[in-house]
Design a protein around this motif. Structure first.
Motif, PDB file in Angstrom:
ATOM      1  N   TYR A 225      17.428  28.506  -6.698  1.00 15.23           N
ATOM      2  CA  TYR A 225      17.500  27.996  -8.064  1.00 15.23           C
ATOM      3  C   TYR A 225      16.162  28.185  -8.763  1.00 15.23           C
ATOM      4  CZ  TYR A 225      21.944  25.815  -6.813  1.00 15.23           C
ATOM      5  OH  TYR A 225      23.222  25.605  -6.404  1.00 15.23           O
ATOM      6  N   PRO A 226      16.178  28.389 -10.084  1.00  7.63           N
ATOM      7  CA  PRO A 226      14.943  28.691 -10.832  1.00  7.63           C
ATOM      8  C   PRO A 226      13.916  27.555 -10.756  1.00  7.63           C
ATOM      9  CG  PRO A 226      16.900  29.064 -12.174  1.00  7.63           C
ATOM     10  CD  PRO A 226      17.373  28.386 -10.936  1.00  7.63           C
ATOM     11  N   LYS A 227      12.628  27.936 -10.700  1.00  5.50           N
ATOM     12  CA  LYS A 227      11.532  26.978 -10.711  1.00  5.50           C
ATOM     13  C   LYS A 227      10.674  27.206 -11.940  1.00  5.50           C
ATOM     14  CE  LYS A 227       9.745  27.935  -6.733  1.00  5.50           C
ATOM     15  NZ  LYS A 227       8.827  27.882  -5.567  1.00  5.50           N
ATOM     16  N   THR A 228      10.073  26.123 -12.409  1.00  2.06           N
ATOM     17  CA  THR A 228       9.178  26.183 -13.561  1.00  2.06           C
ATOM     18  C   THR A 228       7.894  25.439 -13.228  1.00  2.06           C
ATOM     19  OG1 THR A 228      11.035  26.205 -15.099  1.00  2.06           O
ATOM     20  CG2 THR A 228       8.868  25.599 -15.999  1.00  2.06           C
ATOM     21  N   ILE A 229       6.767  26.103 -13.452  1.00  2.00           N
ATOM     22  CA  ILE A 229       5.467  25.442 -13.284  1.00  2.00           C
ATOM     23  C   ILE A 229       4.979  25.052 -14.665  1.00  2.00           C
ATOM     24  CG2 ILE A 229       3.101  25.672 -12.454  1.00  2.00           C
ATOM     25  CD1 ILE A 229       4.107  27.769 -10.514  1.00  2.00           C
ATOM     26  N   LEU A 230       4.912  23.780 -14.948  1.00  2.00           N
ATOM     27  CA  LEU A 230       4.595  23.304 -16.289  1.00  2.00           C
ATOM     28  C   LEU A 230       3.163  23.629 -16.674  1.00  2.00           C
ATOM     29  CD1 LEU A 230       6.296  19.802 -16.516  1.00  2.00           C
ATOM     30  CD2 LEU A 230       7.047  21.943 -17.505  1.00  2.00           C
ATOM     31  N   GLY A 231       2.968  24.092 -17.906  1.00  2.00           N
ATOM     32  CA  GLY A 231       1.646  24.264 -18.475  1.00  2.00           C
ATOM     33  C   GLY A 231       1.289  23.045 -19.297  1.00  2.00           C
ATOM     34  N   GLU A 232       0.213  23.182 -20.103  1.00  2.17           N
ATOM     35  CA  GLU A 232      -0.211  22.047 -20.905  1.00  2.17           C
ATOM     36  C   GLU A 232       0.818  21.673 -21.960  1.00  2.17           C
ATOM     37  OE1 GLU A 232      -2.721  20.168 -20.383  1.00  2.17           O
ATOM     38  OE2 GLU A 232      -3.480  21.356 -18.700  1.00  2.17           O
TER      39      GLU A 232
ATOM     40  N   GLU B 283       7.593  10.688 -15.718  1.00  2.00           N
ATOM     41  CA  GLU B 283       7.414  11.682 -16.767  1.00  2.00           C
ATOM     42  C   GLU B 283       6.732  12.921 -16.188  1.00  2.00           C
ATOM     43  OE1 GLU B 283       5.432  12.043 -21.252  1.00  2.00           O
ATOM     44  OE2 GLU B 283       5.248  10.189 -20.063  1.00  2.00           O
ATOM     45  N   TYR B 284       7.157  14.080 -16.659  1.00  2.00           N
ATOM     46  CA  TYR B 284       6.578  15.322 -16.176  1.00  2.00           C
ATOM     47  C   TYR B 284       5.128  15.457 -16.642  1.00  2.00           C
ATOM     48  CZ  TYR B 284      11.483  16.508 -15.356  1.00  2.00           C
ATOM     49  OH  TYR B 284      12.770  16.495 -14.914  1.00  2.00           O
ATOM     50  N   LYS B 285       4.306  16.059 -15.782  1.00  2.00           N
ATOM     51  CA  LYS B 285       2.895  16.282 -16.084  1.00  2.00           C
ATOM     52  C   LYS B 285       2.565  17.755 -15.901  1.00  2.00           C
ATOM     53  CE  LYS B 285       1.554  11.634 -14.619  1.00  2.00           C
ATOM     54  NZ  LYS B 285       0.709  10.848 -13.691  1.00  2.00           N
ATOM     55  N   PRO B 286       1.535  18.253 -16.612  1.00  2.00           N
ATOM     56  CA  PRO B 286       1.140  19.656 -16.445  1.00  2.00           C
ATOM     57  C   PRO B 286       0.839  19.985 -14.990  1.00  2.00           C
ATOM     58  CG  PRO B 286       0.022  18.683 -18.321  1.00  2.00           C
ATOM     59  CD  PRO B 286       0.727  17.561 -17.625  1.00  2.00           C
ATOM     60  N   LYS B 287       1.128  21.233 -14.622  1.00  2.00           N
ATOM     61  CA  LYS B 287       0.900  21.781 -13.291  1.00  2.00           C
ATOM     62  C   LYS B 287       1.928  21.327 -12.266  1.00  2.00           C
ATOM     63  CE  LYS B 287      -2.782  23.765 -14.883  1.00  2.00           C
ATOM     64  NZ  LYS B 287      -2.760  25.219 -15.196  1.00  2.00           N
ATOM     65  N   GLU B 288       2.903  20.499 -12.656  1.00  2.00           N
ATOM     66  CA  GLU B 288       3.944  20.100 -11.725  1.00  2.00           C
ATOM     67  C   GLU B 288       5.023  21.188 -11.657  1.00  2.00           C
ATOM     68  OE1 GLU B 288       3.959  15.251 -11.640  1.00  2.00           O
ATOM     69  OE2 GLU B 288       5.279  16.246 -13.077  1.00  2.00           O
TER      70      GLU B 288
END
Length: 373
Positions: free
Chosen positions: A297-304, A322-327
């Motif tokens: 399944y697709p993954k996403t690495i969060l940016g700022e 809550e989602y945080k950057p780099k997660e």
């Protein structure tokens, strides 16, 4: 469990013995105001025998005065000790030191006089009040008076009028260039010792002690603020700290292993679709997806910017954080709902449906890694 109890019992007793021994060898005294006792002296009944050097045994009398017993002269009260100079001041517990000086014999003891001055003792029957003479009250009676002098002129005067009792070398605190006519000799006598040689060690702020219980060799050790020599601290650390550390490591490893097994069997899972989502419940189920399918399944690495496939998803519906950057997030392809990768991976291993919409994911989707800018 029995082995653990036995080990704890052994460790407790070992630490207690080490601590007690250290306490027995710490500085002690008979009472407040009395001289502080430490090596080479040993205070009987308050300090262990090995805390002192042979021949330096002290005790407390009925009045809690510090007492030294000389082998050939009996008991004397200890008035003071200088560990750097290796001096000790003594007096008579019955307040008649001149009487003790007449029979003083230091042989058989480790002590000797530091200063000696010869005194002649006289028994006189004349009226001494017209002369500037200081009698020895505790040796005098109603019909006679006892004098002691180290002055040549005074001795010459007394010899013609009195009977000579004895001439004695008195271990005085200091010698007089011009001795007084007579003295009552009530001041403390000063003795010193040559062995063990601990004065230099004491002058550096360190402490002397026996190298081992089987010899009289001494060792100089630095002292901590609590009064334990460095060697004693190292012995306690090596003797008690190492077994304690090994036991602690083993105990923590055992505890971690049990916690991991318990967590795997009873892992709390939050169901976002449930009205009781805040209260985690234990989900016992089978029929989850294989790890290979989940990893596709697709993954996403969060940016700022924290940009998501579904902009309305700002909180992980599984852990409610809550989602945080780099997660790292993982999305379910069919519904585009996103979650923390760790959270949804765990969910899908237990249940093959989206935690939010309950739709069954498509297992044929290929993996896509997206780096959010």
């Amino acid at each position: 469990m029995d082995t653990t109890k036995a080990l704890l019992f052994f460790l407790f007793n070992f630490l207690f013995v080490e601590y007690s021994f250290a306490q027995l060898c710490s500085d002690s005294s008979c009472r407040k105001g009395e001289p502080m006792i430490r090596f080479p002296f040993q205070l009987q009944n308050l300090q262990h025998k090995s805390c002192g050097y042979p021949g330096f045994n002290l005790s407390c009398d009925a009045s809690n005065q510090t007492v030294l017993e000389l082998p050939n002269s009996g008991q004397f009260t200890v008035q003071g000790i200088d560990y750097q100079m290796q001096h000790i001041w003594l007096n008579d517990p019955d307040s008649c030191l001149p009487k003790r000086l007449l029979t003083l014999n230091l042989s058989g003891s480790p002590f000797s006089g530091y200063f000696y001055q010869n005194f002649a003792f006289f028994n006189c029957a004349f009226d001494y009040t017209k002369y500037k003479l200081n009698p020895i009250g505790c040796l005098s009676g109603q019909s006679y008076t006892v004098f002691a002098s180290s002055s040549v002129r005074a001795i010459s005067f007394l010899e013609s009028r009195c009977n000579l009792i004895s001439s004695v070398a008195v271990p005085v605190q200091w010698t007089f260039a011009e001795p007084v006519a007579t003295s009552d000799l009530s001041e403390d006598i000063l003795l010193s010792w040559g062995t063990p040689q601990c004065g230099r060690c004491e002058s550096r702020g360190a402490r002397c002690g026996l190298k081992s219980n089987s010899s009289t060799d001494t060792v100089c050790s630095h002292v901590s603020r609590r009064g334990l020599p460095r060697g004693a601290r190292y012995a306690i650390i090596a003797g008690a700290g190492v077994p304690a550390l090994l036991f602690l490591v083993g105990f923590l490893c055992c505890l971690c292993s049990k916690v991991k097994r318990f967590t795997r069997r009873h892992l709390p899972i939050v169901d976002p679709a449930s009205s009781a989502a805040v209260a985690p419940q234990i989900l016992i189920t089978t029929g989850g997806l294989d790890s290979s399918i989940i990893q596709s399944y697709p993954k996403t690495i969060l940016g700022e910017s924290r940009r998501l496939p579904n902009p309305n998803d700002s909180i992980c519906s599984i852990c409610l954080s809550e989602y945080k950057p780099k997660e790292t997030l993982r999305s379910i392809p069919e519904c585009q709902h996103s979650f923390h990768a760790e959270c949804v991976d765990q969910w899908l291993r237990l249940k093959a449906s989206c935690p939010v919409c309950r739709n069954s994911p498509d297992s044929k989707c290929t993996s896509i890694d997206i780096q959010d800018s």
